[in-house]
Design a protein around this motif. Structure first.
Motif, short mmCIF file in Angstrom:
data_model
loop_
_atom_site.label_atom_id
_atom_site.label_comp_id
_atom_site.label_asym_id
_atom_site.label_seq_id
_atom_site.Cartn_x
_atom_site.Cartn_y
_atom_site.Cartn_z
N GLN A 617 0.83 -1.20 0.00
CA GLN A 617 0.00 0.00 0.00
C GLN A 617 0.88 1.26 0.00
OE1 GLN A 617 -2.58 0.40 3.42
NE2 GLN A 617 -4.09 1.60 2.28
N THR A 618 1.98 1.22 0.73
CA THR A 618 2.90 2.36 0.76
C THR A 618 3.48 2.62 -0.62
OG1 THR A 618 3.51 1.86 3.05
CG2 THR A 618 5.00 3.27 1.82
N ARG A 619 3.84 1.56 -1.32
CA ARG A 619 4.41 1.70 -2.67
C ARG A 619 3.36 2.23 -3.64
NH1 ARG A 619 4.89 -2.08 -6.93
NH2 ARG A 619 6.68 -1.65 -8.30
N ALA A 620 2.16 1.71 -3.53
CA ALA A 620 1.11 2.10 -4.47
C ALA A 620 0.70 3.56 -4.29
CB ALA A 620 -0.09 1.18 -4.31
N ARG A 621 0.67 4.04 -3.07
CA ARG A 621 0.19 5.40 -2.78
C ARG A 621 1.33 6.41 -2.65
NH1 ARG A 621 -4.20 5.75 1.84
NH2 ARG A 621 -3.94 7.92 1.14
N GLU A 622 2.56 5.97 -2.96
CA GLU A 622 3.74 6.83 -2.87
C GLU A 622 3.80 7.51 -1.49
OE1 GLU A 622 3.89 9.52 -6.18
OE2 GLU A 622 4.68 7.95 -7.49
N GLY A 623 3.64 6.67 -0.47
CA GLY A 623 3.71 7.16 0.90
C GLY A 623 5.00 6.73 1.57
N VAL A 624 5.02 6.82 2.89
CA VAL A 624 6.18 6.42 3.67
C VAL A 624 5.71 5.62 4.88
CG1 VAL A 624 7.60 8.39 2.98
CG2 VAL A 624 6.16 8.56 5.03
N VAL A 625 6.60 4.82 5.43
CA VAL A 625 6.39 4.21 6.73
C VAL A 625 7.48 4.77 7.65
CG1 VAL A 625 5.26 2.14 5.92
CG2 VAL A 625 7.75 2.17 6.08
N VAL A 626 7.16 4.95 8.92
CA VAL A 626 8.09 5.61 9.84
C VAL A 626 8.31 4.74 11.06
CG1 VAL A 626 7.40 7.90 9.04
CG2 VAL A 626 6.27 6.90 11.03
N SER A 627 9.45 4.94 11.70
CA SER A 627 9.77 4.18 12.91
C SER A 627 9.02 4.75 14.10
CB SER A 627 11.27 4.20 13.17
OG SER A 627 11.69 5.49 13.55
N GLU A 628 8.96 3.96 15.15
CA GLU A 628 8.29 4.37 16.38
C GLU A 628 8.89 5.66 16.94
OE1 GLU A 628 7.70 2.54 20.91
OE2 GLU A 628 9.15 1.68 19.51
N VAL A 629 10.23 5.76 16.93
CA VAL A 629 10.89 6.94 17.48
C VAL A 629 10.52 8.18 16.67
CG1 VAL A 629 13.12 8.01 17.94
CG2 VAL A 629 12.79 5.57 18.40
N PHE A 630 10.53 8.06 15.34
CA PHE A 630 10.17 9.21 14.51
C PHE A 630 8.72 9.62 14.76
CE2 PHE A 630 8.38 11.21 10.78
CZ PHE A 630 9.34 12.16 10.43
N ALA A 631 7.83 8.65 14.85
CA ALA A 631 6.42 8.96 15.07
C ALA A 631 6.22 9.70 16.38
CB ALA A 631 5.59 7.67 15.05
N ARG A 632 6.94 9.29 17.43
CA ARG A 632 6.81 9.97 18.73
C ARG A 632 7.38 11.38 18.66
NH1 ARG A 632 5.47 6.58 22.94
NH2 ARG A 632 5.73 4.35 22.56
N ASN A 633 8.58 11.52 18.08
CA ASN A 633 9.22 12.83 18.03
C ASN A 633 8.46 13.82 17.16
OD1 ASN A 633 11.29 11.93 19.71
ND2 ASN A 633 12.67 11.45 18.02
#
Length: 867
Positions: A617-633
């Protein structure tokens, strides 16, 4: 007259009981030494990095950077044209490793500069021996390398020496033509670096037209901030314009939580030392109550009595502080090396420095003396106040001090309950400036709360012995030694409570930190097993050097990935491009990889959703996935957007998933490599994960890959097991200092046990002599004392285990999460708990052995004359 009396009393106490005084001084010295060593090491490591940034920057007031990709050197033209720019110096930062010779596999950091221009603005000079007429020719020769004075001495490099270097996928030969020295008498980062002319480096390493940064020297007519704002308007959005200290502030922000953990842990030794002083002065009050009564009767004021005991504690703290400061300065030399390696592996490269002993030792000793005296005065305050309240008429009444302590056991228990409730309340608020200050306060409240409960536990333990006083006969004594020892423990809850508290703190740190480390390690190990699935990793020979400014030297051409894919036995290859970017003022990792391959052959551990589905889904929608630390910060979640600076301008990407990650501290953003290539126009990769067909022989495929891509550059073919082993090795090295601090805390607590048992024996000489007179044998007296120490070890160990488990929960759920943002799965290790109990018991018995032997050997006649 009064002053002379005070001096005589203090001298009699400190010299009259040399063993007890020595134990106390040693305990203070150990606590101070650990605190000094950690504080000195922390300062030295950060100072080394800051010096590396500021001294290399020289007179530069601004630095222009663009992450690992660097930027086109033509950007320097508009910078130089700015009317408020006095100079703009181009820089390439290159990391490599020595390929052969005595320094093989050693890392080297090369800064490429316009040497003729830089000499005016940088705090170094190049010394080239030989013909001065050919100075410029030798300076600009493509293979010319200049090495720092310290580096030359360390590696025994002389002019004319040739070095083979791995830089990225290339092997290059350079010749040492001269030595770099600092222009000042102070140690400089230049003395640990290598330098080349920038044009020569661009040609030699295949980086023609590229720069890593521009060092800008601004004029004096306008402020630096105003010039920086102008340059930001002139340059692309992907370029960062900031002061040179900006990088050091970023690193300081990343490592300060790491160092705060060590500083807090080192303070435990001081806390245990404080309890040791408390116990020593408490006994002095009991032992000398006759003297206190006499001097109070002849007119000594309460303040004089209090001053006497505080002064004695301060004197012990002074001696212990000075000794501890000297020991700490010695320890810090080794600890600096440990911390420098850990920080370099986890955060950013920290170059060697002058070392802590290069600092002012007199200043360290002075600070240590003040620290030791401060801790000792605090420890002596309560028993000194108790001594000042002694009434002359009651001074001859035996046991008055301990009776008062027993009366306060109930009030202390109430205070302990309040502290435990406070610990729970303090665990709820969030961090303060990214630091878990409330979490540390909660941990302190937890330890203090259980310490206040210790006298109540001891009194209850003594009551449980069920000993009926006055009915003990010689025939019953051997069978009742354990009960008699328990009764004795319960009759002195004040003194024994402090000792048990000290041991409890040491064991709690051992158990709490041990559970946290083992839980963290098991979590990381499970994460490795589930996410690092590639059979082989193709990487540059110099990977990873670990310097944040040397990314351009590590990249692998995408053609190498294509060649690897054709090797028999290879089922699939991934493309893993890792670079650092800035998001919201924080440095994070941007990872681009083939999400289709990754979804098929590997996975991320997402908070929600299956890995393959989320990645597709990330590839199809040209999105990103993020790590837990990034999401919190960043404060983002699934369904929201994160804006990244791309060469084509800022762009918002939808967040399709949040995954667990323990490889980066600042956070990670992952996108498909096709999207990354389109936006960043970067035809390279950092490493190449390789997946094999089932049944393919790993070593055969590895050799075939080496043969296939060997002509395209020097590459390392790493096995999956090698990567996992190195990750865990780095993890274990990170906590080496922690284990040493635990050992020191327990050692100080054991000195407290020895001090307490010795105190108990001295106070009970008449009682022990009476027991000997009615038929108790010397071995029975010895066993009685050992029973007491065993009970102290048992109670301290049990309380320590309880405190340790609660402390581990705080460390995992509050302190660690607020410091680093990682989720750690709690793991209760029964073996660690049993080991901690065994250590407490064995060490307590060992600490009480010599006092027990001494008690058994005391003549009956001397004991009956006691007091």
């Amino acid at each position: 007259m009064l002053t002379t009396a005070l001096r005589i009393l203090a001298q009699r106490h400190l010299t009259g009981r040399p063993i007890r005084t020595t134990i106390t001084v040693v305990g203070i010295a150990l606590g101070v030494s650990v605190s000094v060593a950690i504080r000195t090491a922390n300062v030295e490591v950060l100072r080394s990095f800051e010096e590396a940034v500021t001294s290399v920057a020289g007179q530069a007031t601004l630095q222009i950077t663009a992450g690992d990709l660097g930027f086109d050197e033509r950007l320097i033209v508009p910078v130089r044209r700015h009317p408020d720019v006095a100079a703009a110096l181009p820089v390439l930062a290159i990391g490599g490793t020595v390929a052969s010779g005595p320094q093989a596999e050693q890392t080297v950091r090369i800064l490429a500069l316009d040497l003729l221009e830089a000499a005016e603005f940088k705090e170094f000079r190049v010394e080239i021996p030989g013909d001065e007429e050919r100075f410029v020719d030798r300076l600009l020769r493509p293979t010319t390398l200049f090495v720092g004075k310290r580096l030359a001495e360390k590696w025994n490099l002389e002019p004319g020496r040739e070095l083979d270097l791995f830089v990225g996928t290339a092997r290059r030969q350079v010749t040492v033509e001269g030595v770099i020295t600092a222009t000042t008498d102070l140690s400089s980062a230049w003395e640990h670096l290598a330098v080349m002319d920038i044009a020569a480096a661009q040609e030699l390493f295949g980086l023609v037209g590229r720069l890593d940064r521009i060092d800008v020297v601004t004029g004096t007519e306008r402020s630096v901030e105003e010039v920086a704002a102008d340059l930001r308007d002139l340059l692309p959005a992907t370029v960062t314009v900031a002061r040179p200290s900006h990088r050091s502030r970023q690193v300081e922000r990343m490592v300060r939580a790491f160092q705060l953990n060590l500083t807090t842990l080192s303070a435990v030794g001081l806390l245990v030392g404080l309890l040791l002083v408390y116990n020593t002065v408490s006994y002095a009050v009991v032992q000398r109550r006759r003297e206190i009564g006499v001097f109070r009767a002849i007119g000594m004021p309460r303040g004089g009595v209090m001053t006497l005991f505080i002064a004695e504690g301060a004197l012990m703290g002074l001696v212990g502080g000075v000794v501890g400061g000297w020991l700490g300065a010695m320890y810090s030399t080794r600890i600096v090396g440990m911390l420098r390696r850990s920080v370099s592996e986890l955060y950013a490269q920290v170059p060697p420095g002058a070392g802590p002993m290069g600092a002012d030792l007199d200043s360290i000793l002075l600070q240590s003396a003040v620290l030791g005296m401060g801790v000792s005065i605090i420890g002596a305050l309560a028993p000194s106040l108790e001594a000042s309240r002694t009434q002359p008429a009651r001074a001859l009444a035996p046991g008055q001090y301990e009776d008062a302590q027993e009366d306060r056991a109930g009030r202390l228990a109430v205070a302990g309950g309040v502290m435990l409730v406070l610990a729970l309340a303090l665990a709820l608020p969030g961090p303060v400036g990214d630091l878990p200050l409330f979490g540390y306060a909660s941990a302190l409240s937890l330890l203090l709360g259980l310490s206040f409960l210790a006298p109540l536990f001891l009194r209850a333990f003594g009551a449980s012995a069920g000993l009926e006083r006055g009915r003990l006969t010689p025939g019953m004594m051997s069978a009742a030694l354990g009960r008699l020892a328990a009764d004795q423990i319960g009759r002195s809850p004040g003194r024994n409570g402090v000792t048990v508290s000290a041991l409890m703190v040491g064991v709690a740190i051992m158990v709490g930190v041990g559970i946290m480390v083992q839980s963290f390690r098991q979590t990381v190990e499970d994460w490795i097993q589930q996410t690092i699935i590639a059979d082989l990793i193709v990487a540059p020979a110099a990977w990873p050097v670990g310097d944040e400014g040397a990314g351009q030297g590590y990249r692998i051409p995408l053609s190498v990935a294509g060649a690897v894919a054709t090797v028999p036995g290879v089922a699939a290859v991934d493309i893993y491009r890792n670079m650092r970017i800035e998001v919201g003022g924080r440095t994070v990792s941007l990872v681009a990889r083939d999400l289709e391959v990754h979804a098929t052959w590997s996975r991320y551990l997402f908070f929600e959703g299956a890995s393959a589905a989320v990645l597709e889904q990330t590839r199809a929608r040209e999105g990103v996935v993020v790590s837990e630390v990034f999401a919190r910060n960043a404060g983002v979640g699934v369904g929201e957007e994160v804006t990244l600076k791309t060469p084509q301008g800022p762009r918002a990407f939808p967040v399709m998933g949040v995954f667990y990650d323990y490889a980066t501290d600042g956070g990670k953003v992952v996108m498909d490599h096709g999207l990354f290539r389109r936006l960043w126009d970067d035809p390279s990769t950092s490493v190449i994960p390789v997946y094999l067909h089932p049944g393919a022989d790993l070593e055969t495929v590895r050799r075939d890959i080496e043969g296939s891509v060997g002509r395209q550059g020097e590459l390392a073919i790493l096995r999956n097991a090698d990567i996992k082993e190195e990750i865990l090795a780095i993890f274990d090295r990170t906590f080496t200092v922690t284990y040493a601090l635990e050992l020191i805390a327990v050692t100080i607590a054991l000195l407290g046990i020895a001090n307490t048992v010795l105190t108990s024996v001295l106070e009970r000489q008449r009682e022990i002599a009476t027991m000997r007179a009615i038929g108790a044998s010397a071995p029975q007296i010895k066993r009685l004392v050992l029973w007491e120490t065993s009970y102290l070890g048992l109670i301290g160990g049990l309380l320590g285990v309880v405190a340790g488990v609660l402390l581990a929960i705080l460390l995992i759920e509050v302190i660690n999460r607020q410091s680093f943002g990682w989720t750690i799965r709690f793991l209760f290790p029964p073996r660690l708990v049993l080991e901690a109990m065994a250590v407490a018991l064995v060490a307590a018995v060992a600490a009480g052995y010599l006092p027990a032997v001494w008690a058994a050997r005391q003549p009956i006649s001397e004991g009956l004359r006691y007091e």
